[in-house]
Motif scaffolding. Structure first.
Motif, PDB file in Angstrom:
ATOM      1  N   ALA A  26      -7.248   2.579  -0.136  1.00 59.01           N
ATOM      2  CA  ALA A  26      -7.561   1.629  -1.181  1.00 59.01           C
ATOM      3  C   ALA A  26      -6.560   1.338  -2.170  1.00 59.01           C
ATOM      4  N   GLU A  27      -5.936   2.304  -2.852  1.00 57.84           N
ATOM      5  CA  GLU A  27      -4.967   2.178  -3.936  1.00 57.84           C
ATOM      6  C   GLU A  27      -3.816   1.232  -3.192  1.00 57.84           C
ATOM      7  N   VAL A  28      -3.403   1.260  -2.232  1.00 59.74           N
ATOM      8  CA  VAL A  28      -2.482   0.503  -1.394  1.00 59.74           C
ATOM      9  C   VAL A  28      -2.737  -0.968  -1.165  1.00 59.74           C
ATOM     10  N   LEU A  32      -1.080  -4.093  -3.261  1.00 57.97           N
ATOM     11  CA  LEU A  32      -0.508  -5.224  -2.636  1.00 57.97           C
ATOM     12  C   LEU A  32      -1.221  -6.590  -2.998  1.00 57.97           C
ATOM     13  N   GLY A  33      -2.430  -6.500  -3.506  1.00 54.01           N
ATOM     14  CA  GLY A  33      -3.346  -7.508  -3.891  1.00 54.01           C
ATOM     15  C   GLY A  33      -3.906  -8.415  -2.590  1.00 54.01           C
ATOM     16  N   GLU A  36      -9.035  -9.222  -0.886  1.00 57.19           N
ATOM     17  CA  GLU A  36      -9.828 -10.353  -0.564  1.00 57.19           C
ATOM     18  C   GLU A  36      -9.585 -10.922   1.018  1.00 57.19           C
ATOM     19  N   LYS A  37      -8.305 -10.232   1.625  1.00 53.35           N
ATOM     20  CA  LYS A  37      -7.845 -10.901   2.979  1.00 53.35           C
ATOM     21  C   LYS A  37      -7.926  -9.697   4.034  1.00 53.35           C
ATOM     22  N   THR A  38      -8.320  -8.546   3.548  1.00 50.43           N
ATOM     23  CA  THR A  38      -8.142  -7.411   4.461  1.00 50.43           C
ATOM     24  C   THR A  38      -9.464  -7.030   5.120  1.00 50.43           C
TER      25      THR A  38
END
Length: 243
Positions: A26-28, A32-33, A36-38
């Protein structure tokens, strides 16, 4: 708390490392911002409800089929960041063919592989990664090579495949190891973001409940036994030659 974790409380046993690994992922994702697309593909096993703990979209795959489902999701939506989260029973037993061929094809997905050397959710049976001599509910006298074969080193095996871009084995038993594990997870996601191919991080994990040990004893057993048979380190890194 990372934005990529939901507020649902973990249901894992005390001393299990799933919670630590979830937090690192979750931190990664936050750093990486890419929240929303993961997309996550959750497995069958103790982490079957992983999709409830992450604040990202996702689904659950049939037992062992997470790499195939992730392949379809990534090919249909190549702009998404797709990762599977799998235990050793899911990945190294029922799903062996799935992970081998996904890696060999160089699918641009990321796999987080949790190796605790036992089937956790279903009662502590022998897994493909159970160590020789290790007692489980189906090997009460200890795993015997003649009867049960040898523990499979998945990272070493997958690293021989040309489609594998980045594979590393880590553990999270100390703060220093946690930092290294997060660095590996981040690199695996970055490998996918750059479109360089298949990436996998294997995390050696405890299972205090099925090992019959306290959390402290389990961590020590992991370091003294599992880490010797499953050495930590980078097993393949073709990211530089692929860039």
């Amino acid at each position: 708390m990372p934005d990529s974790l939901s507020k649902k409380e973990f249901t894992y046993c005390p001393g299990c490392h799933h919670g630590i690994v979830h937090r690192l992922i979750a931190e990664v994702i936050d750093e990486l911002g890419i929240r929303e697309k993961t997309l996550i593909v959750a497995p069958v096993g103790c982490s079957v409800f992983a999709y409830e703990f992450f604040n990202v979209d996702g689904t659950v795959a049939p037992h062992g089929r997470a790499p195939a489902v992730a392949t379809g999701m990534k090919r249909a939506t190549p702009d998404k960041i797709v990762f599977t989260y799998q235990g050793d029973g899911d990945l190294a037993s029922i799903g062996t063919a799935e992970i081998v061929h996904a890696a060999n094809r160089g699918e641009n997905i990321t796999t987080i592989f949790i190796n605790n050397a036992v089937y956790g959710m279903t009662g502590g049976q022998m897994a493909p990664t159970t160590l020789l001599g290790q007692k489980t509910t189906t090997t009460p006298y200890g795993r015997d090579a003649k009867a049960n074969g040898y523990p499979i080193r998945m990272s070493e095996m997958l690293s021989t495949l040309a489609g594998a871009a980045y594979i590393e084995r880590v553990m999270v038993t100390t703060p220093q190891n946690v930092i290294k594990a997060k660095r590996a997870i981040k690199k695996a996601f970055e490998t996918q973001i750059k479109g360089l191919g298949f990436s996998l991080v294997e995390v050696l994990s405890t299972c205090p409940t099925n090992w019959g040990k306290s959390p402290v004893e389990a961590g020590k057993w992991l370091e003294e036994n599992m880490a010797k048979y499953y050495p930590l380190g980078v097993y393949v890194d073709r990211t530089k030659e692929a860039e």
